[in-house]
Write a protein that holds these residues in place. Structure first.
Motif, PDB file in Angstrom:
ATOM      1  N   SER A 172       0.836  -1.214   0.000  1.00  0.00           N
ATOM      2  CA  SER A 172       0.000   0.000   0.000  1.00  0.00           C
ATOM      3  C   SER A 172       0.864   1.255   0.000  1.00  0.00           C
ATOM      4  N   THR A 173       2.005   1.192   0.666  1.00  0.00           N
ATOM      5  CA  THR A 173       2.909   2.355   0.673  1.00  0.00           C
ATOM      6  C   THR A 173       3.449   2.593  -0.733  1.00  0.00           C
ATOM      7  N   THR A 174       3.772   1.527  -1.438  1.00  0.00           N
ATOM      8  CA  THR A 174       4.223   1.655  -2.833  1.00  0.00           C
ATOM      9  C   THR A 174       3.137   2.310  -3.682  1.00  0.00           C
ATOM     10  N   LEU A 175       1.906   1.821  -3.539  1.00  0.00           N
ATOM     11  CA  LEU A 175       0.809   2.414  -4.309  1.00  0.00           C
ATOM     12  C   LEU A 175       0.647   3.892  -3.955  1.00  0.00           C
ATOM     13  N   ALA A 176       0.740   4.209  -2.671  1.00  0.00           N
ATOM     14  CA  ALA A 176       0.544   5.603  -2.251  1.00  0.00           C
ATOM     15  C   ALA A 176       1.585   6.517  -2.909  1.00  0.00           C
ATOM     16  N   MET A 177       2.808   6.033  -3.063  1.00  0.00           N
ATOM     17  CA  MET A 177       3.835   6.849  -3.739  1.00  0.00           C
ATOM     18  C   MET A 177       3.537   6.980  -5.227  1.00  0.00           C
ATOM     19  N   LEU A 178       3.032   5.899  -5.842  1.00  0.00           N
ATOM     20  CA  LEU A 178       2.722   5.957  -7.271  1.00  0.00           C
ATOM     21  C   LEU A 178       1.506   6.831  -7.548  1.00  0.00           C
ATOM     22  N   MET A 179       0.654   6.983  -6.538  1.00  0.00           N
ATOM     23  CA  MET A 179      -0.541   7.820  -6.700  1.00  0.00           C
ATOM     24  C   MET A 179      -0.274   9.259  -6.292  1.00  0.00           C
ATOM     25  N   GLY A 180       0.917   9.530  -5.787  1.00  0.00           N
ATOM     26  CA  GLY A 180       1.219  10.892  -5.366  1.00  0.00           C
ATOM     27  C   GLY A 180       0.641  11.230  -4.002  1.00  0.00           C
ATOM     28  N   LEU A 181       0.221  10.229  -3.252  1.00  0.00           N
ATOM     29  CA  LEU A 181      -0.328  10.484  -1.923  1.00  0.00           C
ATOM     30  C   LEU A 181       0.773  10.533  -0.869  1.00  0.00           C
ATOM     31  N   ARG A 182       1.914   9.914  -1.167  1.00  0.00           N
ATOM     32  CA  ARG A 182       3.065  10.007  -0.270  1.00  0.00           C
ATOM     33  C   ARG A 182       4.290  10.346  -1.095  1.00  0.00           C
ATOM     34  N   VAL A 183       5.137  11.185  -0.527  1.00  0.00           N
ATOM     35  CA  VAL A 183       6.358  11.590  -1.218  1.00  0.00           C
ATOM     36  C   VAL A 183       7.458  10.593  -0.850  1.00  0.00           C
ATOM     37  N   PRO A 184       8.091   9.972  -1.847  1.00  0.00           N
ATOM     38  CA  PRO A 184       9.159   9.014  -1.525  1.00  0.00           C
ATOM     39  C   PRO A 184      10.350   9.711  -0.869  1.00  0.00           C
ATOM     40  N   ASP A 185      11.047   8.991   0.015  1.00  0.00           N
ATOM     41  CA  ASP A 185      12.302   9.514   0.584  1.00  0.00           C
ATOM     42  C   ASP A 185      13.391   9.480  -0.476  1.00  0.00           C
ATOM     43  N   ALA A 186      13.309   8.491  -1.358  1.00  0.00           N
ATOM     44  CA  ALA A 186      14.313   8.359  -2.412  1.00  0.00           C
ATOM     45  C   ALA A 186      13.643   7.719  -3.615  1.00  0.00           C
ATOM     46  N   GLY A 187      14.272   7.864  -4.769  1.00  0.00           N
ATOM     47  CA  GLY A 187      13.762   7.246  -5.980  1.00  0.00           C
ATOM     48  C   GLY A 187      12.808   8.162  -6.723  1.00  0.00           C
ATOM     49  N   GLN A 188      12.399   7.679  -7.883  1.00  0.00           N
ATOM     50  CA  GLN A 188      11.547   8.496  -8.748  1.00  0.00           C
ATOM     51  C   GLN A 188      10.490   7.637  -9.407  1.00  0.00           C
ATOM     52  N   ALA A 189       9.349   8.250  -9.658  1.00  0.00           N
ATOM     53  CA  ALA A 189       8.299   7.549 -10.396  1.00  0.00           C
ATOM     54  C   ALA A 189       7.697   8.502 -11.422  1.00  0.00           C
ATOM     55  N   LEU A 190       7.286   7.917 -12.553  1.00  0.00           N
ATOM     56  CA  LEU A 190       6.565   8.669 -13.570  1.00  0.00           C
ATOM     57  C   LEU A 190       5.320   7.894 -13.948  1.00  0.00           C
ATOM     58  N   VAL A 191       4.228   8.629 -14.150  1.00  0.00           N
ATOM     59  CA  VAL A 191       2.966   8.043 -14.582  1.00  0.00           C
ATOM     60  C   VAL A 191       2.652   8.669 -15.939  1.00  0.00           C
ATOM     61  N   PHE A 192       2.729   7.872 -16.994  1.00  0.00           N
ATOM     62  CA  PHE A 192       2.633   8.390 -18.365  1.00  0.00           C
ATOM     63  C   PHE A 192       3.579   9.579 -18.553  1.00  0.00           C
ATOM     64  N   GLY A 193       4.744   9.472 -17.966  1.00  0.00           N
ATOM     65  CA  GLY A 193       5.755  10.510 -18.128  1.00  0.00           C
ATOM     66  C   GLY A 193       5.599  11.693 -17.189  1.00  0.00           C
ATOM     67  N   HIS A 194       4.603  11.665 -16.312  1.00  0.00           N
ATOM     68  CA  HIS A 194       4.358  12.800 -15.410  1.00  0.00           C
ATOM     69  C   HIS A 194       4.561  12.387 -13.961  1.00  0.00           C
ATOM     70  N   PRO A 195       4.928  13.339 -13.115  1.00  0.00           N
ATOM     71  CA  PRO A 195       5.098  12.993 -11.703  1.00  0.00           C
ATOM     72  C   PRO A 195       3.773  12.551 -11.086  1.00  0.00           C
ATOM     73  N   PRO A 196       3.789  11.522 -10.238  1.00  0.00           N
ATOM     74  CA  PRO A 196       2.558  11.095  -9.563  1.00  0.00           C
ATOM     75  C   PRO A 196       1.942  12.275  -8.819  1.00  0.00           C
ATOM     76  N   GLY A 197       0.638  12.382  -8.873  1.00  0.00           N
ATOM     77  CA  GLY A 197      -0.035  13.455  -8.157  1.00  0.00           C
ATOM     78  C   GLY A 197      -0.158  14.739  -8.957  1.00  0.00           C
ATOM     79  N   SER A 198       0.591  14.844 -10.087  1.00  0.00           N
ATOM     80  CA  SER A 198       0.458  16.042 -10.923  1.00  0.00           C
ATOM     81  C   SER A 198      -0.900  15.979 -11.624  1.00  0.00           C
ATOM     82  N   PRO A 199      -1.438  17.138 -12.048  1.00  0.00           N
ATOM     83  CA  PRO A 199      -2.740  17.126 -12.727  1.00  0.00           C
ATOM     84  C   PRO A 199      -2.763  16.158 -13.914  1.00  0.00           C
ATOM     85  N   ALA A 200      -1.665  16.124 -14.702  1.00  0.00           N
ATOM     86  CA  ALA A 200      -1.653  15.246 -15.882  1.00  0.00           C
ATOM     87  C   ALA A 200      -1.713  13.783 -15.467  1.00  0.00           C
ATOM     88  N   ALA A 201      -0.981  13.421 -14.412  1.00  0.00           N
ATOM     89  CA  ALA A 201      -1.012  12.025 -13.947  1.00  0.00           C
ATOM     90  C   ALA A 201      -2.390  11.699 -13.374  1.00  0.00           C
TER      91      ALA A 201
END
Ligand SMILES: Nc1ncnc2c1ncn2[C@@H]1O[C@H](COP(=O)(O)OP(=O)(O)OP(=O)(O)O)[C@@H](O)[C@H]1O
Ligand SMILES: [Mg+2]
Length: 297
Positions: free
Chosen positions: A49-78
């Protein structure tokens, strides 16, 4: 054809998240293409669930990066292209599913396809009732419909069928497979292995915040084609040692990578077995087997 990270529904590298003394997610890499479903498996507290929360932009990762269709999780485009089930208890309770779904559709800027949602999620009798007083399973259906209301290209479902009756679970599988067949990307967590196998093409097994086994289910199966033999023997007999069989209280069971040879040898040695069954090893047992061997597909 090479996929660029912006073509991928999810492209994540080295995601990590700590809560106080608990390293909830250590270093998770995930890629998910459109038209694919990924199942996240792991024990309670593994970090799904913590992994999902980071991919959904609900939690900010301490390290690492994720993109959702090329956009940051939680951004309007994502967020525009992403659907997820809210926690059922977060739904306002004085409104009806029709009102909630219509409002959500408006927020996504899509027409509310209420009839489609009623059919897909069994909301016929519920659609105009206030959600106050809904049972757990009824709430869950509304939450599932909410995940799909915005015509998303990527959907996150965290234990989507917990609390659903078996008919609703079956209907969910059909709906989820249809969504993926039409090009949708799906991330699913579940403790039901058969559900993951029925819907997902790939899995990632998470243990203490780390991926311990990941890949396509067909590749995992091809890597270890193990068959489980079941049979009865007269009470005074035990199977030959080479078979490695054990008695589960009811029947003798043995696992073999080469069932043809094992069966020929059982026949050649005139083992008086009865009620023989042969089954491919279930995914759960196969993964247990692979992890014990320390092999990674
Ligand atoms: N908000 C939080 N504060 C403190 N610890 C947290 C928080 N959220 C998660 N954790 C801890 O992080 C770890 C991972 O939790 P997470 O909810 O991601 O697990 P999970 O794999 O989804 O488990 P489950 O199958 O039980 O849903 C657990 O040890 C959990 O206690
Ligand atoms: Mg969880």
């Amino acid at each position: 054809m090479t996929l660029h990270s912006s073509d991928l529904a999810i492209h994540a590298r080295g995601l990590a998240k700590r809560f106080g003394a608990v390293q909830a997610v250590a270093r998770i890499d995930l890629d998910l293409a459109p038209g694919e479903a990924l199942g996240l498996l792991g024990t309670n507290g593994a970090g799904k669930s913590t992994t999902l929360a980071m991919l959904m932009g609900l939690r900010v990762p301490d390290a690492g990066q994720a993109l959702v269709f090329g956009h940051p999780p939680g951004s309007p485009a994502a967020r525009r292209w992403t659907g997820a089930t809210p926690q059922a208890r977060d739904l306002p309770d004085q409104v009806t599913p029709r009102e909630i779904l219509s409002y959500a559709a408006q927020r996504y800027g899509v027409p509310p396809a209420i009839d489609r949602l009623i059919a897909d999620f069994g909301l016929g009798d519920l659609i105009d009732r206030r959600v106050a007083g809904f049972s757990g399973g009824q709430m869950r259906r509304v939450a599932l419909a909410l995940a799909f209301v915005g015509q998303p290209r990527l959907v996150f479902l965290d234990e989507p069928t917990s609390g659903l009756d078996s008919a609703a679970q079956d209907a969910f599988r059909v709906m989820a497979r249809g969504y993926v067949a039409q090009g949708g990307a799906l991330v699913l967590t579940s403790h039901h292995w058969d559900e993951i196998e029925a819907i997902c093409s790939s899995i990632a097994v998470i243990d203490r915040g780390e991926t311990v086994l990941a890949g396509r289910i067909d590749a995992i199966r091809a890597r270890a084609r193990i068959t489980r033999l079941g049979f009865d023997l007269p009470p005074d007999l035990v199977p030959p040692l080479w078979l490695g069989a054990r008695h589960d209280g009811a029947r003798w069971q043995a696992e073999t990578a080469d069932s043809d040879t094992a069966l020929r040898r059982m026949v050649a040695e005139a083992l008086p077995f009865a009620n023989l069954t042969l089954q491919p090893l279930e995914l759960k047992d196969l993964i247990h087997h692979l992890r014990q061997e320390g092999t990674r597909p």
